[in-house]
Design a protein around this motif. Structure first.
Motif, PDB file in Angstrom:
ATOM      1  N   PRO A  85      64.414  25.006  41.974  1.00  0.00           N
ATOM      2  CA  PRO A  85      65.831  25.318  41.738  1.00  0.00           C
ATOM      3  C   PRO A  85      66.038  26.825  41.592  1.00  0.00           C
ATOM      4  O   PRO A  85      65.231  27.529  40.975  1.00  0.00           O
ATOM      5  N   LYS A  86      67.105  27.312  42.184  1.00  0.00           N
ATOM      6  CA  LYS A  86      67.409  28.744  42.217  1.00  0.00           C
ATOM      7  C   LYS A  86      67.441  29.383  40.828  1.00  0.00           C
ATOM      8  O   LYS A  86      66.986  30.497  40.636  1.00  0.00           O
ATOM      9  N   LYS A  87      67.933  28.656  39.833  1.00  0.00           N
ATOM     10  CA  LYS A  87      68.063  29.209  38.479  1.00  0.00           C
ATOM     11  C   LYS A  87      66.731  29.435  37.783  1.00  0.00           C
ATOM     12  O   LYS A  87      66.656  30.180  36.826  1.00  0.00           O
ATOM     13  N   GLU A  88      65.666  28.795  38.257  1.00  0.00           N
ATOM     14  CA  GLU A  88      64.340  28.959  37.658  1.00  0.00           C
ATOM     15  C   GLU A  88      63.592  30.171  38.212  1.00  0.00           C
ATOM     16  O   GLU A  88      62.513  30.495  37.748  1.00  0.00           O
ATOM     17  N   LEU A  89      64.144  30.815  39.234  1.00  0.00           N
ATOM     18  CA  LEU A  89      63.453  31.902  39.918  1.00  0.00           C
ATOM     19  C   LEU A  89      64.114  33.253  39.642  1.00  0.00           C
ATOM     20  O   LEU A  89      65.271  33.323  39.246  1.00  0.00           O
ATOM     21  N   ILE A  90      63.348  34.318  39.864  1.00  0.00           N
ATOM     22  CA  ILE A  90      63.871  35.685  39.755  1.00  0.00           C
ATOM     23  C   ILE A  90      64.097  36.192  41.171  1.00  0.00           C
ATOM     24  O   ILE A  90      63.219  36.061  42.031  1.00  0.00           O
ATOM     25  N   ARG A  91      65.250  36.783  41.418  1.00  0.00           N
ATOM     26  CA  ARG A  91      65.600  37.261  42.754  1.00  0.00           C
ATOM     27  C   ARG A  91      65.364  38.761  42.874  1.00  0.00           C
ATOM     28  O   ARG A  91      65.749  39.534  42.005  1.00  0.00           O
ATOM     29  N   VAL A  92      64.744  39.153  43.966  1.00  0.00           N
ATOM     30  CA  VAL A  92      64.608  40.569  44.323  1.00  0.00           C
ATOM     31  C   VAL A  92      65.470  40.740  45.561  1.00  0.00           C
ATOM     32  O   VAL A  92      65.362  39.967  46.517  1.00  0.00           O
ATOM     33  N   VAL A  93      66.350  41.729  45.550  1.00  0.00           N
ATOM     34  CA  VAL A  93      67.316  41.870  46.628  1.00  0.00           C
ATOM     35  C   VAL A  93      67.231  43.240  47.285  1.00  0.00           C
ATOM     36  O   VAL A  93      66.984  44.245  46.622  1.00  0.00           O
ATOM     37  N   LYS A  94      67.403  43.241  48.620  1.00  0.00           N
ATOM     38  CA  LYS A  94      67.509  44.485  49.378  1.00  0.00           C
ATOM     39  C   LYS A  94      68.964  44.601  49.810  1.00  0.00           C
ATOM     40  O   LYS A  94      69.468  43.771  50.569  1.00  0.00           O
ATOM     41  N   SER A  95      69.636  45.624  49.301  1.00  0.00           N
ATOM     42  CA  SER A  95      71.059  45.799  49.589  1.00  0.00           C
ATOM     43  C   SER A  95      71.242  46.298  51.017  1.00  0.00           C
ATOM     44  O   SER A  95      70.287  46.759  51.652  1.00  0.00           O
ATOM     45  N   PRO A  96      72.468  46.248  51.529  1.00  0.00           N
ATOM     46  CA  PRO A  96      72.732  46.780  52.874  1.00  0.00           C
ATOM     47  C   PRO A  96      72.378  48.271  53.017  1.00  0.00           C
ATOM     48  O   PRO A  96      72.137  48.743  54.115  1.00  0.00           O
ATOM     49  N   GLU A  97      72.305  48.994  51.891  1.00  0.00           N
ATOM     50  CA  GLU A  97      71.925  50.411  51.918  1.00  0.00           C
ATOM     51  C   GLU A  97      70.409  50.586  51.816  1.00  0.00           C
ATOM     52  O   GLU A  97      69.924  51.690  51.568  1.00  0.00           O
ATOM     53  N   ASN A  98      69.645  49.484  51.954  1.00  0.00           N
ATOM     54  CA  ASN A  98      68.178  49.463  51.878  1.00  0.00           C
ATOM     55  C   ASN A  98      67.633  49.845  50.506  1.00  0.00           C
ATOM     56  O   ASN A  98      66.545  50.395  50.405  1.00  0.00           O
ATOM     57  N   GLU A  99      68.369  49.575  49.436  1.00  0.00           N
ATOM     58  CA  GLU A  99      67.888  49.782  48.074  1.00  0.00           C
ATOM     59  C   GLU A  99      67.377  48.448  47.545  1.00  0.00           C
ATOM     60  O   GLU A  99      68.072  47.450  47.607  1.00  0.00           O
ATOM     61  N   VAL A 100      66.155  48.446  47.018  1.00  0.00           N
ATOM     62  CA  VAL A 100      65.556  47.226  46.486  1.00  0.00           C
ATOM     63  C   VAL A 100      65.736  47.207  44.977  1.00  0.00           C
ATOM     64  O   VAL A 100      65.508  48.217  44.309  1.00  0.00           O
ATOM     65  N   SER A 101      66.174  46.074  44.436  1.00  0.00           N
ATOM     66  CA  SER A 101      66.355  45.960  42.986  1.00  0.00           C
ATOM     67  C   SER A 101      66.124  44.517  42.543  1.00  0.00           C
ATOM     68  O   SER A 101      66.127  43.599  43.350  1.00  0.00           O
ATOM     69  N   VAL A 102      65.916  44.351  41.240  1.00  0.00           N
ATOM     70  CA  VAL A 102      65.756  43.022  40.646  1.00  0.00           C
ATOM     71  C   VAL A 102      67.149  42.512  40.303  1.00  0.00           C
ATOM     72  O   VAL A 102      67.916  43.195  39.638  1.00  0.00           O
ATOM     73  N   ASP A 103      67.471  41.322  40.768  1.00  0.00           N
ATOM     74  CA  ASP A 103      68.803  40.751  40.570  1.00  0.00           C
ATOM     75  C   ASP A 103      68.693  39.536  39.664  1.00  0.00           C
ATOM     76  O   ASP A 103      68.366  38.443  40.115  1.00  0.00           O
ATOM     77  N   LEU A 104      68.961  39.730  38.379  1.00  0.00           N
ATOM     78  CA  LEU A 104      68.851  38.625  37.427  1.00  0.00           C
ATOM     79  C   LEU A 104      70.041  37.675  37.507  1.00  0.00           C
ATOM     80  O   LEU A 104      69.938  36.510  37.134  1.00  0.00           O
ATOM     81  N   THR A 105      71.184  38.161  37.992  1.00  0.00           N
ATOM     82  CA  THR A 105      72.371  37.308  38.106  1.00  0.00           C
ATOM     83  C   THR A 105      72.316  36.433  39.351  1.00  0.00           C
ATOM     84  O   THR A 105      72.901  35.363  39.376  1.00  0.00           O
ATOM     85  N   GLY A 106      71.618  36.902  40.390  1.00  0.00           N
ATOM     86  CA  GLY A 106      71.535  36.146  41.640  1.00  0.00           C
ATOM     87  C   GLY A 106      72.779  36.264  42.485  1.00  0.00           C
ATOM     88  O   GLY A 106      72.992  35.469  43.388  1.00  0.00           O
ATOM     89  N   LYS A 107      73.613  37.288  42.233  1.00  0.00           N
ATOM     90  CA  LYS A 107      74.884  37.398  42.940  1.00  0.00           C
ATOM     91  C   LYS A 107      75.065  38.696  43.729  1.00  0.00           C
ATOM     92  O   LYS A 107      76.083  38.871  44.370  1.00  0.00           O
ATOM     93  N   LYS A 108      74.089  39.588  43.666  1.00  0.00           N
ATOM     94  CA  LYS A 108      74.213  40.836  44.424  1.00  0.00           C
ATOM     95  C   LYS A 108      74.162  40.541  45.910  1.00  0.00           C
ATOM     96  O   LYS A 108      73.492  39.613  46.343  1.00  0.00           O
ATOM     97  N   SER A 109      74.869  41.358  46.684  1.00  0.00           N
ATOM     98  CA  SER A 109      74.860  41.133  48.126  1.00  0.00           C
ATOM     99  C   SER A 109      73.614  41.751  48.742  1.00  0.00           C
ATOM    100  O   SER A 109      73.112  42.758  48.273  1.00  0.00           O
ATOM    101  N   GLY A 110      73.122  41.109  49.769  1.00  0.00           N
ATOM    102  CA  GLY A 110      71.945  41.591  50.468  1.00  0.00           C
ATOM    103  C   GLY A 110      70.935  40.488  50.687  1.00  0.00           C
ATOM    104  O   GLY A 110      71.150  39.323  50.342  1.00  0.00           O
ATOM    105  N   ARG A 111      69.810  40.862  51.280  1.00  0.00           N
ATOM    106  CA  ARG A 111      68.739  39.904  51.564  1.00  0.00           C
ATOM    107  C   ARG A 111      67.907  39.690  50.318  1.00  0.00           C
ATOM    108  O   ARG A 111      67.470  40.637  49.690  1.00  0.00           O
ATOM    109  N   GLY A 112      67.670  38.446  49.955  1.00  0.00           N
ATOM    110  CA  GLY A 112      66.957  38.135  48.727  1.00  0.00           C
ATOM    111  C   GLY A 112      65.625  37.445  48.963  1.00  0.00           C
ATOM    112  O   GLY A 112      65.437  36.760  49.962  1.00  0.00           O
ATOM    113  N   ALA A 113      64.718  37.661  48.032  1.00  0.00           N
ATOM    114  CA  ALA A 113      63.438  36.954  47.997  1.00  0.00           C
ATOM    115  C   ALA A 113      63.241  36.506  46.556  1.00  0.00           C
ATOM    116  O   ALA A 113      63.682  37.188  45.625  1.00  0.00           O
ATOM    117  N   TYR A 114      62.590  35.384  46.364  1.00  0.00           N
ATOM    118  CA  TYR A 114      62.493  34.790  45.035  1.00  0.00           C
ATOM    119  C   TYR A 114      61.047  34.669  44.573  1.00  0.00           C
ATOM    120  O   TYR A 114      60.150  34.442  45.379  1.00  0.00           O
TER     121      TYR A 114
END
Length: 88
Positions: free
Chosen positions: A19-48
């Motif tokens: 389930p998505k809520k049990e995982l931590i999301r790492v996201v690459k934004s359209p500006e190619n900035e990588v960050s940890v997304d704890l909310t799961g709502k940032k735009s961009g490509r995500g990996a869990y």
């Protein structure tokens, strides 16, 4: 009543669907900035990643996160993930 569907995502460490809520999301934004997304709502490509130290280490050693996001990930992001997992 209608049963709500639970969104599933694949962990990059253990390669299991969870389930998505049990995982931590790492996201690459359209500006190619990588960050940890704890909310799961940032735009961009995500990996869990699971909230499990062994799972994270497996994803780190095999560099699956950087492969999934199609970019290199800084040591700072890995440290932030490690810290987040240890705080659980």
């Amino acid at each position: 009543m209608k049963i709500k569907k639970i969104p599933l995502r694949m962990c990059t460490g253990c390669m299991e669907m969870k389930p998505k809520k049990e995982l931590i999301r790492v996201v690459k934004s359209p500006e190619n900035e990588v960050s940890v997304d704890l909310t799961g709502k940032k735009s961009g490509r995500g990996a869990y990643v699971c909230r499990d130290a062994q799972c994270f280490e497996k994803a780190f050693k095999t560099k699956r996160l950087s492969r999934n996001l199609e970019t290199s990930i800084s040591e700072e992001i890995y440290n932030r993930l490690r810290e987040e997992i240890q705080n659980e």
